[in-house]
Design a protein around this motif. Structure first.
Motif, PDB file in Angstrom:
ATOM      1  N   CYS A   1       7.263  -5.660 -13.484  1.00 53.85           N
ATOM      2  CA  CYS A   1       8.174  -6.741 -13.078  1.00 53.85           C
ATOM      3  C   CYS A   1       9.634  -6.467 -13.430  1.00 53.85           C
ATOM      4  CB  CYS A   1       7.736  -8.067 -13.696  1.00 53.85           C
ATOM      5  SG  CYS A   1       6.250  -8.749 -12.918  1.00 53.85           S
ATOM      6  N   SER A   2       9.872  -5.741 -14.503  1.00 53.63           N
ATOM      7  CA  SER A   2      11.253  -5.499 -14.925  1.00 53.63           C
ATOM      8  C   SER A   2      11.836  -4.227 -14.323  1.00 53.63           C
ATOM      9  CB  SER A   2      11.314  -5.412 -16.456  1.00 53.63           C
ATOM     10  OG  SER A   2      10.481  -4.357 -16.919  1.00 53.63           O
ATOM     11  N   LEU A   3      11.055  -3.547 -13.484  1.00 60.39           N
ATOM     12  CA  LEU A   3      11.474  -2.224 -13.018  1.00 60.39           C
ATOM     13  C   LEU A   3      11.802  -2.162 -11.534  1.00 60.39           C
ATOM     14  CD1 LEU A   3       8.915  -0.168 -15.122  1.00 60.39           C
ATOM     15  CD2 LEU A   3      11.324  -0.521 -15.608  1.00 60.39           C
ATOM     16  N   GLY A   4      11.677  -3.291 -10.821  1.00 56.42           N
ATOM     17  CA  GLY A   4      12.132  -3.330  -9.438  1.00 56.42           C
ATOM     18  C   GLY A   4      11.049  -3.069  -8.409  1.00 56.42           C
ATOM     19  N   LYS A   5      11.349  -3.484  -7.174  1.00 53.14           N
ATOM     20  CA  LYS A   5      10.402  -3.386  -6.059  1.00 53.14           C
ATOM     21  C   LYS A   5       9.981  -1.944  -5.785  1.00 53.14           C
ATOM     22  CE  LYS A   5      10.287  -3.989  -1.020  1.00 53.14           C
ATOM     23  NZ  LYS A   5      11.023  -4.498   0.149  1.00 53.14           N
ATOM     24  N   ASN A   6      10.943  -1.013  -5.789  1.00 51.19           N
ATOM     25  CA  ASN A   6      10.627   0.371  -5.444  1.00 51.19           C
ATOM     26  C   ASN A   6       9.664   0.999  -6.449  1.00 51.19           C
ATOM     27  OD1 ASN A   6      12.194   0.288  -3.156  1.00 51.19           O
ATOM     28  ND2 ASN A   6      14.010   1.163  -4.137  1.00 51.19           N
ATOM     29  N   PHE A   7       9.839   0.655  -7.735  1.00 49.55           N
ATOM     30  CA  PHE A   7       8.914   1.187  -8.740  1.00 49.55           C
ATOM     31  C   PHE A   7       7.517   0.600  -8.529  1.00 49.55           C
ATOM     32  CE2 PHE A   7       6.680   1.017 -12.806  1.00 49.55           C
ATOM     33  CZ  PHE A   7       6.707   2.347 -13.163  1.00 49.55           C
ATOM     34  N   PHE A   8       7.447  -0.682  -8.200  1.00 47.01           N
ATOM     35  CA  PHE A   8       6.148  -1.307  -7.941  1.00 47.01           C
ATOM     36  C   PHE A   8       5.430  -0.595  -6.788  1.00 47.01           C
ATOM     37  CE2 PHE A   8       3.822  -4.398  -5.272  1.00 47.01           C
ATOM     38  CZ  PHE A   8       2.772  -4.676  -6.130  1.00 47.01           C
ATOM     39  N   LEU A   9       6.132  -0.378  -5.689  1.00 44.78           N
ATOM     40  CA  LEU A   9       5.512   0.273  -4.535  1.00 44.78           C
ATOM     41  C   LEU A   9       5.114   1.715  -4.873  1.00 44.78           C
ATOM     42  CD1 LEU A   9       7.826  -1.096  -1.700  1.00 44.78           C
ATOM     43  CD2 LEU A   9       5.510  -1.867  -2.296  1.00 44.78           C
ATOM     44  N   HIS A  10       5.943   2.385  -5.672  1.00 43.91           N
ATOM     45  CA  HIS A  10       5.591   3.736  -6.124  1.00 43.91           C
ATOM     46  C   HIS A  10       4.303   3.718  -6.940  1.00 43.91           C
ATOM     47  CE1 HIS A  10       5.485   7.321  -8.616  1.00 43.91           C
ATOM     48  NE2 HIS A  10       5.652   6.562  -9.684  1.00 43.91           N
ATOM     49  N   MET A  11       4.176   2.738  -7.859  1.00 41.90           N
ATOM     50  CA  MET A  11       2.985   2.700  -8.710  1.00 41.90           C
ATOM     51  C   MET A  11       1.729   2.353  -7.920  1.00 41.90           C
ATOM     52  SD  MET A  11       3.492   3.886 -11.654  1.00 41.90           S
ATOM     53  CE  MET A  11       1.797   3.531 -12.134  1.00 41.90           C
ATOM     54  N   VAL A  12       1.858   1.531  -6.889  1.00 34.84           N
ATOM     55  CA  VAL A  12       0.702   1.251  -6.023  1.00 34.84           C
ATOM     56  C   VAL A  12       0.214   2.554  -5.393  1.00 34.84           C
ATOM     57  CG1 VAL A  12      -0.045   0.101  -3.903  1.00 34.84           C
ATOM     58  CG2 VAL A  12       1.349  -1.140  -5.557  1.00 34.84           C
ATOM     59  N   GLU A  13       1.159   3.332  -4.880  1.00 32.14           N
ATOM     60  CA  GLU A  13       0.816   4.611  -4.250  1.00 32.14           C
ATOM     61  C   GLU A  13       0.310   5.612  -5.281  1.00 32.14           C
ATOM     62  OE1 GLU A  13       2.982   7.995  -1.404  1.00 32.14           O
ATOM     63  OE2 GLU A  13       4.131   6.306  -2.200  1.00 32.14           O
ATOM     64  N   ASP A  14       0.982   5.682  -6.421  1.00 28.73           N
ATOM     65  CA  ASP A  14       0.615   6.638  -7.463  1.00 28.73           C
ATOM     66  C   ASP A  14      -0.786   6.363  -8.004  1.00 28.73           C
ATOM     67  OD1 ASP A  14       1.621   8.902  -9.084  1.00 28.73           O
ATOM     68  OD2 ASP A  14       1.413   7.520 -10.770  1.00 28.73           O
ATOM     69  N   THR A  15      -1.093   5.083  -8.207  1.00 26.31           N
ATOM     70  CA  THR A  15      -2.420   4.723  -8.741  1.00 26.31           C
ATOM     71  C   THR A  15      -3.528   5.157  -7.787  1.00 26.31           C
ATOM     72  OG1 THR A  15      -1.430   2.845  -9.908  1.00 26.31           O
ATOM     73  CG2 THR A  15      -3.818   2.846  -9.699  1.00 26.31           C
ATOM     74  N   GLN A  16      -3.276   5.060  -6.479  1.00 30.08           N
ATOM     75  CA  GLN A  16      -4.266   5.534  -5.508  1.00 30.08           C
ATOM     76  C   GLN A  16      -4.473   7.041  -5.624  1.00 30.08           C
ATOM     77  OE1 GLN A  16      -6.366   3.762  -3.460  1.00 30.08           O
ATOM     78  NE2 GLN A  16      -5.526   2.121  -4.721  1.00 30.08           N
ATOM     79  N   SER A  17      -3.375   7.795  -5.758  1.00 26.02           N
ATOM     80  CA  SER A  17      -3.481   9.249  -5.907  1.00 26.02           C
ATOM     81  C   SER A  17      -4.196   9.627  -7.201  1.00 26.02           C
ATOM     82  CB  SER A  17      -2.081   9.886  -5.901  1.00 26.02           C
ATOM     83  OG  SER A  17      -1.409   9.630  -4.696  1.00 26.02           O
ATOM     84  N   LEU A  18      -3.945   8.849  -8.258  1.00 23.65           N
ATOM     85  CA  LEU A  18      -4.556   9.149  -9.557  1.00 23.65           C
ATOM     86  C   LEU A  18      -6.072   9.010  -9.532  1.00 23.65           C
ATOM     87  CD1 LEU A  18      -1.939   7.430 -11.906  1.00 23.65           C
ATOM     88  CD2 LEU A  18      -2.279   9.879 -11.593  1.00 23.65           C
TER      89      LEU A  18
END
Length: 448
Positions: free
Chosen positions: A190-207
């Protein structure tokens, strides 16, 4: 017996590199072959550590895609640059290593498993295409990893917005069984911005291409999170195996002799890790607050740039006569020193593990990301510390600092629980402990 060859690849910041380097030492001590991948930029900063571990761990480098003058504290910029420039280079590096077998090494020289940290889930895609096993070593708490894994559910239940990750309304939720209640505004993204959230959604799938998600934690610390998914594997506390820590700044070891001059449980230790920035007004309150304690304090004021210049200006009222201020600390040794009474911390997970293993009570000052969840564990679940409260302007005032330190140091129950938690945690890494068994399990999986 043939041991696996691990290629270990951390995201290039200190809070990720330390646990992956510590884990590499554990694997090497079990007879495994380790190749540790760092960026060319960090190679220059870690020369002494590379020289020290060179016999046990082989270091290799790749460029991060940034120019020398680029700001590498700009995490979105670093994440994007790595994703855009490094996959093909990583693919070629793995092929080169695996094609360079000689008759003596045979297949033992081939990389059998890639271990990565978060923000570079794409690396597991590279390994997968090459037929190489993969695993994640999450550098934060298992609960924060579980929170990212829970994003689809939180969206489905209408708790967060699918585009921004922000809460749809003000509420408290229990993210996992046996975990503390938390304000949805304090979810790690929440404190890191929309782009970080979308990155983590994508990253978690790759992980998810990693068969194991390794966590530097224990079943005693986070039973609810570790029980949620079979791929979670506790392997902590890693710092028990560590003798030297990688660092981008020179550690000031004079503080250890300074601590030797002080009675047991008399010194307040203050450090906010490698990323958190204390704004000038808050810095002034902290400085004066430490003076008001009328107790010895050891305060880490981190160098702010490559030239080791500190951009904080101490207020005129600050005397600091009872304190020692250093640029960077040998933190594990400090937290195991008998003179330390408590730890004022940003609640980064590596610092928490080190504090728990030192049996030290905490005073919690979280800044961003998972640090708010970690504070909840310290204060509400383990009950080994207190939180610092902000005023209406978002500042932690000097009087609040003095009051909470006095409360913490006067609380014998918290001290007793801190010692007990240390025993429970450290025992996991002993022979036959849960984490030791899990590491053996992981190595045996990588052999097959």
């Amino acid at each position: 017996m043939s041991y696996p060859h691990f290629l270990v690849m951390p995201y290039p910041i200190l809070g990720h590199m330390n646990p992956l380097l510590q884990f590499s030492q554990v694997l090497a001590n079990h007879g495994c072959k380790i190749t540790f991948l760092i960026t060319e930029f960090n190679q220059k900063r870690m020369k002494s550590e590379i020289d020290h571990l060179g016999a046990q761990i082989k270091f290799v480098t790749l460029p991060d895609g940034l120019d020398p003058e680029d700001d590498r504290s700009d995490q979105p910029k670093v994440i994007l640059s790595l994703r855009n420039t490094m996959p093909t280079k990583l693919h070629r590096l793995i092929q080169d290593i695996n094609n360079n077998n000689n008759a003596l090494d045979g297949d033992n020289n081939k990389i059998t498993c890639l271990v990565v940290s978060k923000n570079i889930g794409w690396a597991l895609e590279v390994a997968h295409k090459l037929g190489i096993k993969g695993a994640l070593l999450w550098p934060a708490s298992a609960t924060s990893l579980a929170s990212f894994e829970s994003i689809p559910r939180l969206i489905d239940e209408g708790i967060i917005d699918s585009e921004t990750g922000l809460p749809t309304r003000k509420q408290e939720i229990q993210l996992l069984p046996n975990s503390p209640m938390m304000d949805t505004a304090n979810l790690p993204w929440c404190s890191l911005g929309k782009n970080f959230f979308l990155h983590m959604v994508e990253d978690t799938q790759s992980l998810k291409l990693g068969e194991w998600w390794l966590c530097n934690t224990t079943c005693d610390l986070e039973p609810g999170a570790l029980a949620m998914w079979p791929r979670f594997l506790s392997i902590g506390p890693l710092m028990q195996s560590d003798t030297n820590k990688s660092s981008f700044w020179r550690e000031d070891t004079t503080c250890l002799h300074w601590l030797d001059q002080h009675p047991p449980q008399s010194v307040v230790y203050v450090s906010f890790g490698s990323l958190a920035i204390v704004e000038p007004n808050q810095f002034n309150e902290l400085a004066i607050g430490l003076d008001l304690l009328n107790k010895p304090f050891l305060w880490v004021v981190r160098p702010s740039n490559e030239n080791n210049k500190v951009n904080n200006t101490y207020p005129n009222e600050f005397h600091g006569s009872k304190g020692k201020i250093i640029g960077w600390a040998p933190q594990k040794k400090i937290l195991n020193h008998p003179a330390i009474a408590c730890f004022i911390t940003h609640c980064g997970w590596n610092s928490i593990i080190e504090g728990v293993c030192g049996g030290i009570p905490f005073l919690c000052w979280p800044f961003f990301s998972d640090q708010f969840i970690n504070k909840s564990y310290i204060c509400d679940v383990w009950k080994v510390g207190l939180g610092l409260d902000q005023d209406e302007n978002g500042l932690i005032m000097k009087g609040e600092i003095r009051k909470k330190v006095e409360q913490l140091l006067g609380n014998e129950d918290i001290k007793a629980r801190s010692v007990k938690l240390k025993e429970l945690t450290v025992n996991n890494f002993d022979e036959g402990g849960q984490s030791s068994q899990n590491i053996e399990k992981f190595i045996n999986w990588a052999k097959d």
